[in-house]
Design a protein around this motif. Structure first.
Motif, short mmCIF file in Angstrom:
data_model
loop_
_atom_site.label_atom_id
_atom_site.label_comp_id
_atom_site.label_asym_id
_atom_site.label_seq_id
_atom_site.Cartn_x
_atom_site.Cartn_y
_atom_site.Cartn_z
N SER A 49 1.12 -1.65 0.15
CA SER A 49 0.45 -0.24 0.18
C SER A 49 1.18 1.61 0.27
N GLY A 50 2.03 1.17 0.38
CA GLY A 50 2.86 1.85 0.38
C GLY A 50 3.30 3.03 -0.65
N ASN A 51 3.61 4.62 -0.78
CA ASN A 51 4.76 5.20 -1.73
C ASN A 51 5.44 4.84 -1.79
N TYR A 52 6.51 4.44 -2.97
CA TYR A 52 7.65 3.78 -2.32
C TYR A 52 8.55 4.89 -3.36
N ALA A 53 7.82 6.00 -4.04
CA ALA A 53 8.90 6.90 -4.64
C ALA A 53 9.28 7.90 -3.40
N ILE A 54 8.59 8.08 -2.10
CA ILE A 54 9.01 9.31 -1.33
C ILE A 54 9.01 8.28 0.27
N GLY A 55 9.77 8.58 1.04
CA GLY A 55 9.92 8.57 2.43
C GLY A 55 10.67 7.08 2.29
N PRO A 56 12.50 7.37 3.95
CA PRO A 56 13.11 6.49 3.56
C PRO A 56 12.81 4.77 3.67
N VAL A 57 13.53 4.41 3.11
CA VAL A 57 13.47 2.44 2.23
C VAL A 57 14.46 1.64 2.85
N HIS A 58 14.99 2.82 3.89
CA HIS A 58 16.20 1.80 4.33
C HIS A 58 16.15 0.87 5.45
N ALA A 59 16.30 -0.75 5.92
CA ALA A 59 16.13 -1.46 6.71
C ALA A 59 15.16 -1.50 6.49
N LEU A 60 14.08 -1.93 5.79
CA LEU A 60 12.55 -2.05 5.84
C LEU A 60 12.51 -3.72 6.47
N ASP A 61 13.46 -4.01 5.98
CA ASP A 61 13.57 -5.55 6.91
C ASP A 61 13.12 -5.59 8.61
N SER A 62 14.00 -4.62 9.46
CA SER A 62 14.06 -4.09 10.23
C SER A 62 12.91 -3.54 11.21
N TYR A 63 13.15 -3.50 12.25
CA TYR A 63 11.78 -3.32 12.96
C TYR A 63 11.86 -1.42 13.00
N GLU A 64 13.47 -1.01 13.34
CA GLU A 64 14.07 -0.12 13.00
C GLU A 64 13.96 1.19 12.13
N GLY A 65 13.72 -0.04 11.12
CA GLY A 65 13.97 0.62 9.24
C GLY A 65 11.91 1.32 9.30
N GLN A 105 20.80 3.27 0.79
CA GLN A 105 19.65 4.46 0.89
C GLN A 105 18.87 5.39 1.68
N SER A 106 19.95 6.29 2.48
CA SER A 106 18.80 6.95 3.48
C SER A 106 18.46 7.95 2.81
N GLY A 107 18.06 8.15 1.56
CA GLY A 107 17.19 9.64 1.46
C GLY A 107 15.42 9.26 1.04
N ALA A 108 14.92 10.78 0.49
CA ALA A 108 13.60 10.32 1.17
C ALA A 108 12.75 10.49 -0.23
N LEU A 109 13.46 10.67 -1.37
CA LEU A 109 12.80 10.84 -2.87
C LEU A 109 13.68 10.27 -3.35
N ARG A 110 12.90 9.30 -4.75
CA ARG A 110 13.59 8.25 -5.77
C ARG A 110 12.55 9.14 -7.00
N ILE A 111 13.39 8.88 -8.44
CA ILE A 111 12.65 8.60 -9.27
C ILE A 111 12.88 7.78 -10.06
N TRP A 112 12.69 8.14 -11.23
CA TRP A 112 12.99 6.64 -12.72
C TRP A 112 14.01 7.82 -13.16
N ARG A 113 14.90 7.09 -13.71
CA ARG A 113 15.80 7.58 -14.34
C ARG A 113 16.47 7.00 -15.07
N ASP A 114 16.88 6.96 -16.15
CA ASP A 114 18.04 5.79 -17.15
C ASP A 114 17.63 4.51 -17.09
N ALA A 115 16.27 4.41 -16.87
CA ALA A 115 15.67 3.38 -16.61
C ALA A 115 15.46 1.91 -15.39
N ALA A 116 16.33 2.89 -14.08
CA ALA A 116 17.12 2.51 -12.93
C ALA A 116 16.06 3.57 -11.86
N VAL A 117 16.14 3.22 -11.07
CA VAL A 117 15.22 3.92 -9.30
C VAL A 117 16.85 4.61 -9.68
#
Length: 351
Positions: free
Chosen positions: A104-120, A254-266
Motif C-alpha cells: 500500500s505504501g508510496n515507495y517513491a517517497i519516504g525512507p526505505v532503509h532497512a525495511l526488513d528491520s523494526y527500526e527501518g 539509501q537514506s534519502g526520502a525521494l526517488r525518481i525513475w531515470r535512465d531505466a533505474a530508480v
C-alpha cells in the motif's frame, strides 16, 4: 442459535488475547447500558462500531485466504491498481483461483532503509508522521500491517505462480523489489510483468498513442487484456532473482526520502529536487507582479499534471510547506490540508 456467515467468520477470526479484548469491550458497554452509566445512544453506537470492525476485519481476511485450487497470486503496488486488477479478475471469472496482495505504501517517497528491520519500518513511519499532513492512520500496534503482509506471503500455496506487477516509475519499481525481497526463499515460480508497457503495446496505433505513468491509471477492461496475455512459461531465472535482490540491497541502503525513475533505474535525489519546479509552476500561475494568492491544491494539481514522474500530491504538498517555512513563500490560511490554504511569492521588504 444459528450464526449468519459474516458473524461466524468474525468469531472464527478471533484468537487468544484479541478475543479477550473485544469481549471485555463489549461487556463494558453492556454494563454501562444495564447501569445506565452512559446515554443509550452512546453505548449502542460503540457496540455497532465494534460489530462493524469485527465483520470488516473478518471479511478482509476471508477475501485473502486462498483456496487449495489457487493458481496465481498477484503482487501489486497501490490501492488504485489493486482495485482495478481485482475488478479485471472478477470480470474474467478468475477471482476464485487468482488472489491479490497489495503493497500500500508510496515507495517513491519516504525512507526505505532497512525495511526488513523494526527500526527501518519505524523510521519510515516517523518520517510520514513528521512530513505528510494526510498521513496514514497509525494503529495501536504499528507492526500489525507488516505482520499481516508476512502472514499473507506465508499462506501463498506452493503450487501457485506468483506474479509481481510493476511499471516505469520509482514507486512501483521499488515496491516490486520489496515484493521480491518478501518472497525470498520461496519455491514458487515467479514472474514479472509491466502492466503499462503491455497495455500500451496492445492499444497504441500509428495515429493514436497513450502513455501511462503508473498502473493505477489503467482501467480494468484494459487490464483484462494484459492478464489474458500473460505467458504461463515466463518465469524468472535464478540469475534474474539474484539481480533483483542486489538492486533491492542497493536501494535499501539509501537514506534519502525521494526517488525518481531515470535512465531505466530508480535514482535517489535530494529532498528539494522539485522545489524550483514548484516555484516555476507558481510563477506561471501567478507572476511575481500579481499580488493574489494561489490555492495550494491548484498549484499541486498543476505540478502533478505536468510532471513526467509519478510522485503523488503528498510530497509536493510537503515541499510547498517547506518553502513557506524557509520564507520563500507567503501563506494565507491553515496548512492542515492543501485545500485550506493559499500561497504566493514572498514580497521583499522595501526597507
Amino acid at each position: 442459535m444459528r450464526n449468519r456467515p459474516g458473524i461466524a467468520r468474525a468469531i472464527d477470526s478471533l484468537e487468544g488475547q484479541g478475543a479477550k479484548i473485544y469481549l471485555a469491550f463489549a461487556l463494558e458497554q453492556i454494563r454501562k447500558l444495564k447501569e445506565r452509566e452512559a446515554p443509550l445512544e452512546t453505548s449502542v453506537s460503540e457496540l455497532i462500531e465494534l460489530y462493524d470492525e469485527l465483520i470488516e476485519s473478518a471479511e478482509k481476511k476471508a477475501a485473502w485466504d486462498p483456496v487449495p485450487t489457487c493458481t496465481h497470486v498477484h503482487f501489486v503496488v497501490g490501492y488504485s491498481f489493486a482495485g482495478s486488477i481485482k475488478a479485471a479478475l472478477k470480470q474474467l471469472n478468475w477471482s476464485g483461483t487468482h488472489k491479490v496482495i497489495t503493497l500500500s505504501g508510496n515507495y517513491a517517497i519516504g525512507p526505505v532503509h532497512a525495511l526488513d528491520s523494526y527500526e527501518g519500518r519505524k523510521a519510515r513511519r516517523d518520517w510520514f508522521q513528521d512530513h505528510i499532513t494526510e498521513s496514514f492512520e497509525v494503529c495501536d500496534d504499528p507492526e500489525e500491517d507488516y505482520d499481516q503482509l508476512l502472514e499473507r506471503v506465508n499462506k501463498i500455496p506452493e503450487q501457485a505462480k506468483v506474479i509481481v506487477w510493476t511499471s516505469r516509475n520509482a514507486c512501483e519499481q521499488t515496491g516490486m523489489l520489496h515484493a521480491f525481497r518478501l518472497l525470498s526463499g520461496r519455491s514458487n515460480f515467479l514472474a514479472l510483468y509491466d502492466a503499462c508497457t503491455i497495455c500500451e503495446e496492445l492499444d497504441n496505433r500509428p495515429n493514436a498513442t497513450i502513455s501511462y505513468r503508473h498502473s493505477g491509471e489503467i482501467p480494468s477492461d484494459k487490464l483484462q487484456a494484459a492478464l489474458v496475455r500473460m505467458k504461463e512459461n515466463s518465469y524468472l531465472s535464478d540469475s534474474d532473482k539474484t539481480r533483483l535482490e542486489r538492486e533491492w540491497q542497493t536501494i535499501s541502503k539509501q537514506s534519502g526520502a525521494l526517488r525518481i525513475w531515470r535512465d531505466a533505474a530508480v535514482a535517489e535525489v535530494p529532498d528539494d529536487y522539485y522545489d524550483m519546479y514548484l516555484l516555476d509552476k507558481l510563477d506561471k500561475l501567478r507572476p511575481a507582479s500579481d499580488p493574489r494568492y494561489v490555492k495550494a491544491a491548484r498549484l499541486i494539481g498543476e505540478a502533478m499534471g505536468c510532471c513526467e514522474q509519478y510522485i503523488g500530491d503528498a510530497y509536493f504538498e510537503f515541499r510547498l510547506r517547506q518553502l513557506i517555512y524557509e520564507g520563500i513563500l507567503e501563506i494565507k490560511g491553515v496548512p492542515s490540508s492543501m485545500r485550506r490554504y493559499s500561497v504566493r511569492r514572498k514580497k521583499l521588504s522595501s526597507n
